[in-house]
Write an enzyme that holds these catalytic residues in place. Structure first.
Site, PDB file in Angstrom:
ATOM      1  N   LYS A 187       7.685 -11.318  -4.959  1.00 58.71           N
ATOM      2  CA  LYS A 187       6.376 -11.074  -4.339  1.00 58.71           C
ATOM      3  C   LYS A 187       5.423 -10.439  -5.349  1.00 58.71           C
ATOM      4  CE  LYS A 187       4.389  -7.807  -1.971  1.00 58.71           C
ATOM      5  NZ  LYS A 187       3.012  -8.048  -2.421  1.00 58.71           N
ATOM      6  N   GLU A 261      10.126   0.406 -12.197  1.00 60.31           N
ATOM      7  CA  GLU A 261       9.237   0.576 -13.355  1.00 60.31           C
ATOM      8  C   GLU A 261       7.907   1.059 -12.787  1.00 60.31           C
ATOM      9  OE1 GLU A 261      10.116   0.447 -16.304  1.00 60.31           O
ATOM     10  OE2 GLU A 261      11.861  -0.850 -16.415  1.00 60.31           O
ATOM     11  N   CYS A 295       0.776   0.567 -17.857  1.00 60.53           N
ATOM     12  CA  CYS A 295       1.559   1.754 -17.502  1.00 60.53           C
ATOM     13  C   CYS A 295       2.002   2.533 -18.742  1.00 60.53           C
ATOM     14  CB  CYS A 295       2.777   1.319 -16.720  1.00 60.53           C
ATOM     15  SG  CYS A 295       3.660  -0.004 -17.567  1.00 60.53           S
ATOM     16  N   GLU A 396      -2.652   9.216 -13.723  1.00 62.37           N
ATOM     17  CA  GLU A 396      -2.969   7.896 -14.269  1.00 62.37           C
ATOM     18  C   GLU A 396      -4.375   7.480 -13.859  1.00 62.37           C
ATOM     19  OE1 GLU A 396      -0.115   5.143 -12.679  1.00 62.37           O
ATOM     20  OE2 GLU A 396       0.110   4.236 -14.636  1.00 62.37           O
TER      21      GLU A 396
HETATM   22  P1  NAD Z   1       1.475  -0.664  -5.716  1.00 60.75           P
HETATM   23  O1  NAD Z   1       2.669   0.168  -5.762  1.00 60.75           O
HETATM   24  O2  NAD Z   1       0.398  -0.357  -4.738  1.00 60.75           O
HETATM   25  O3  NAD Z   1       1.820  -2.209  -5.448  1.00 60.75           O
HETATM   26  C1  NAD Z   1       2.760  -2.903  -6.204  1.00 60.75           C
HETATM   27  C2  NAD Z   1       3.399  -3.974  -5.345  1.00 60.75           C
HETATM   28  O4  NAD Z   1       4.067  -3.358  -4.237  1.00 60.75           O
HETATM   29  C3  NAD Z   1       2.434  -4.991  -4.743  1.00 60.75           C
HETATM   30  O5  NAD Z   1       3.057  -6.260  -4.760  1.00 60.75           O
HETATM   31  C4  NAD Z   1       2.269  -4.489  -3.324  1.00 60.75           C
HETATM   32  O6  NAD Z   1       1.871  -5.493  -2.394  1.00 60.75           O
HETATM   33  C5  NAD Z   1       3.655  -3.980  -3.019  1.00 60.75           C
HETATM   34  N1  NAD Z   1       3.724  -2.980  -1.950  1.00 60.75           N
HETATM   35  C6  NAD Z   1       2.753  -2.139  -1.514  1.00 60.75           C
HETATM   36  N2  NAD Z   1       3.234  -1.347  -0.521  1.00 60.75           N
HETATM   37  C7  NAD Z   1       4.527  -1.691  -0.356  1.00 60.75           C
HETATM   38  C8  NAD Z   1       5.565  -1.210   0.506  1.00 60.75           C
HETATM   39  N3  NAD Z   1       5.359  -0.228   1.397  1.00 60.75           N
HETATM   40  N4  NAD Z   1       6.789  -1.743   0.378  1.00 60.75           N
HETATM   41  C9  NAD Z   1       7.030  -2.723  -0.525  1.00 60.75           C
HETATM   42  N5  NAD Z   1       6.080  -3.237  -1.338  1.00 60.75           N
HETATM   43  C10 NAD Z   1       4.848  -2.719  -1.262  1.00 60.75           C
HETATM   44  O7  NAD Z   1       0.968  -0.740  -7.168  1.00 60.75           O
HETATM   45  P2  NAD Z   1      -0.385  -0.264  -7.739  1.00 60.75           P
HETATM   46  O8  NAD Z   1      -0.451   1.194  -7.562  1.00 60.75           O
HETATM   47  O9  NAD Z   1      -1.496  -1.133  -7.308  1.00 60.75           O
HETATM   48  O10 NAD Z   1      -0.032  -0.660  -9.241  1.00 60.75           O
HETATM   49  C11 NAD Z   1      -0.295   0.099 -10.291  1.00 60.75           C
HETATM   50  C12 NAD Z   1       0.951   0.909 -10.637  1.00 60.75           C
HETATM   51  O11 NAD Z   1       1.946   0.100 -11.240  1.00 60.75           O
HETATM   52  C13 NAD Z   1       0.584   1.960 -11.642  1.00 60.75           C
HETATM   53  O12 NAD Z   1       1.182   3.177 -11.309  1.00 60.75           O
HETATM   54  C14 NAD Z   1       1.182   1.402 -12.908  1.00 60.75           C
HETATM   55  O13 NAD Z   1       1.404   2.323 -13.902  1.00 60.75           O
HETATM   56  C15 NAD Z   1       2.410   0.747 -12.416  1.00 60.75           C
HETATM   57  N6  NAD Z   1       2.939  -0.195 -13.402  1.00 60.75           N
HETATM   58  C16 NAD Z   1       4.129   0.083 -14.008  1.00 60.75           C
HETATM   59  C17 NAD Z   1       4.650  -0.751 -14.973  1.00 60.75           C
HETATM   60  C18 NAD Z   1       5.962  -0.461 -15.672  1.00 60.75           C
HETATM   61  O14 NAD Z   1       6.575  -1.377 -16.177  1.00 60.75           O
HETATM   62  N7  NAD Z   1       6.433   0.756 -15.743  1.00 60.75           N
HETATM   63  C19 NAD Z   1       3.959  -1.904 -15.314  1.00 60.75           C
HETATM   64  C20 NAD Z   1       2.757  -2.158 -14.699  1.00 60.75           C
HETATM   65  C21 NAD Z   1       2.262  -1.290 -13.725  1.00 60.75           C
END
Ligand code: NAD
Length: 491
Positions: A187, A261, A295, A396
């Site tokens: 997803k 991650e 990230c 962040e």
């Molecule tokens: P998020 O956590 O809101 O969403 C990420 C995914 O999770 C999406 O597909 C979303 O639809 C899904 N999601 C949302 N709520 C959910 C739930 N309750 N249960 C299951 N899935 C759910 O992500 P965001 O905050 O928009 O993304 C940015 C974050 O991602 C930042 O903190 C960034 O640093 C991190 N990130 C980490 C890495 C890494 O490799 N360490 C890489 C890229 C981004």
């Protein structure tokens, strides 16, 4: 051509995005169809069919049905399919990069093209593991059983990723899961489904059987349904820490293991003895690449007092030269943020930092006008003299904002670097290799990059400590995350 005309023309390649389950494409969604907004223009450019939780049931059922066949496919054949997929990613690289740019605003010159080559690299690397997952023969006393181990797939892996580099994120997870013989329910974030869809098309062209990799396009409820599903055997997630908490809570009900991650607030420590001719352009570029939406980027620049003014001035001069603008142009460094919500959030952080005097604004701090005014653009922004305990320095931003912080001693630099709850990647610029080795141990993070390096290598583990997550992607550890070891004892 205007920016709008260029993007309208480019967007002709975008399909109607809908879930792809067991080889069947859904172009109308149970939750409804909605417009995808081009981040550079603010205009609707394609349609997305949003699936509901029933699609998760269908995808898990398809993945479970395909599991025995895939797990019993020889490692050599799995390798062949993944190698072919890597080839197809390169062959279709320009199209994938353009889709990536239209999807989330990643610039062609400094983001999208690189993500495509990295996605191919990760896919090819894990193709190579598919036929090399050996077990062990255990040395037992002669009167005891003959003991050996078999590396087995978990079964169905749920992969949930975020929007900042979806093609790379999915390539860090999906190929190792498939190489180990698992089937997958994937997803992406609901507003960045296009590169994932194209990845699935290419996987099919490479020979991946229907049902082995399924794509569900939906929002948080759909992600929640995956993490709570009793038919999922392992979850690999890239996203934010608060979502990770929810996923872990629902996975706990089924005792399903998770790999996380999460975010980061990387520190880049520049010492008086650093080679500034290299450290300045590196620190400027790397902190703001992908418009700061990464990230593992070094978004806190910690500079020793003796070179502080020179580094602030040098970094500001380098960033001032960078173009913010049309992400389809190869010369553009910073593109738009992914959507209006991100724009409001990042603008709010900048305004708060100004109001609280968290630091001295030395560059940017506004939104560009002209033909960029309707897109989700923010100027590349630098604050110097930032209070290391301010919200700006602790949390962040996930936007084009760099915080520069002075320090006097190595101990103080370590204390500041380790003062956030995150621990993904830190960086050191120094010509003293003893100091570099000391800091490699003292910095609290999954990765430490020394003297101008990137933040990951496909053959090495990548992941975090603290609220940056746990589990590793990359290298042998990355494939072993998807392997369950069975021990066999023969009497
Ligand atoms: P998020 O956590 O809101 O969403 C990420 C995914 O999770 C999406 O597909 C979303 O639809 C899904 N999601 C949302 N709520 C959910 C739930 N309750 N249960 C299951 N899935 C759910 O992500 P965001 O905050 O928009 O993304 C940015 C974050 O991602 C930042 O903190 C960034 O640093 C991190 N990130 C980490 C890495 C890494 O490799 N360490 C890489 C890229 C981004």
């Amino acid at each position: 051509m205007t920016l709008i005309e260029r993007h309208k023309k480019a967007a002709e390649i975008l399909p109607v995005a809908g879930s792809l389950i067991g080889g069947e494409r859904y172009t109308s969604g149970a939750v409804g169809n909605f417009d995808h907004i081009n981040p550079a223009t603010g205009q609707a450019q394609a349609n997305i069919a949003l699936s509901g939780t029933d699609a998760v049931d269908a995808a898990v059922a398809a993945a479970r049905a395909a599991a025995p066949g895939w797990r019993n496919t020889s490692g050599a054949r799995r390798r062949e399919i993944l190698e072919k997929l890597a080839e197809l990613i390169i062959k279709n690289g320009e199209e994938l990069a353009t889709i990536s740019t239209l999807e989330n605003g990643a610039t062609m010159g400094f983001g999208a093209t690189r993500f495509v080559s990295m996605a191919a690299e990760w896919t090819r690397y894990y193709a190579g593991w598919a036929d090399k997952l050996d077990g062990l023969v255990v040395d037992t006393q002669r009167d005891e059983a003959f003991v050996y181990t078999i590396p087995e797939p978990f079964g169905v892996v749920g992969i949930i990723i975020t929007w900042n580099a979806p093609l790379l994120s999915l390539a860090m997870k999906t190929p190792p899961a498939l190489a180990a013989g698992n089937t997958v329910v994937l997803k992406p974030a609901e507003f960045t489904p296009f590169t994932s869809l194209r990845f699935l098309d290419l996987a099919k062209e490479a020979g991946l059987p229907d049902g082995v990799l399924n794509l569900v396009i939906g929002g948080p409820e759909t992600g929640a349904a995956i993490s709570a599903h009793a038919g999922i055997n392992k979850i690999s997630f890239t996203g934010g820490p608060s979502t990770a908490t929810k996923i872990m809570q629902s996975a706990a009900n089924n005792l399903v293991p998770v790999l996380f991650e999460l975010g980061g607030k990387g520190a880049n420590l520049v010492f008086d003895d650093a080679n500034l001719a290299e450290a300045i352009p590196y620190s400027a570029t790397f902190s703001l690449v992908n418009t700061g939406q990464g990230c593992a980027l070094p978004t806190r620049l910690l500079v020793q007092r003796g070179v502080y003014d020179a580094v602030v001035e040098g970094v500001t001069a380098v960033v001032s030269q960078y173009i913010t603008g049309d992400p389809l142009e190869m010369t553009t460094f910073a593109g738009p943020l992914v959507n209006d919500a991100a724009l409001q959030r990042v603008s709010g952080i900048i305004e708060k930092a100004k109001a609280e005097k968290a630091g001295r604004l030395v560059l940017g701090g506004n939104r560009p006008g002209g033909e960029l005014a309707d897109g989700f653009f923010v100027d590349t922004t630098i604050f110097a003299d930032v209070d290391p305990q301010s919200s700006l320095a602790q949390n962040e931003v996930f936007g084009p904002v760099l915080s520069i912080i002075p320090f006097d001693t190595e101990e103080e630099a370590v204390e500041i670097a380790n003062s956030t709850a995150y621990g993904l990647s830190n960086y050191v610029q120094t010509s003293d290799m003893r100091r570099a080795r000391r800091l490699a141990r003292d910095l609290h993070s999954g990765t430490v990059g020394i003297n101008g390096t990137g933040n990951m290598h496909v053959g090495a583990p990548f992941g975090g400590v603290g609220i940056s997550g746990f589990g590793r992607e990359g290298g042998r550890e990355g494939v072993m995350e998807f392997v369950s070891t069975k021990t066999v004892l023969i009497g």
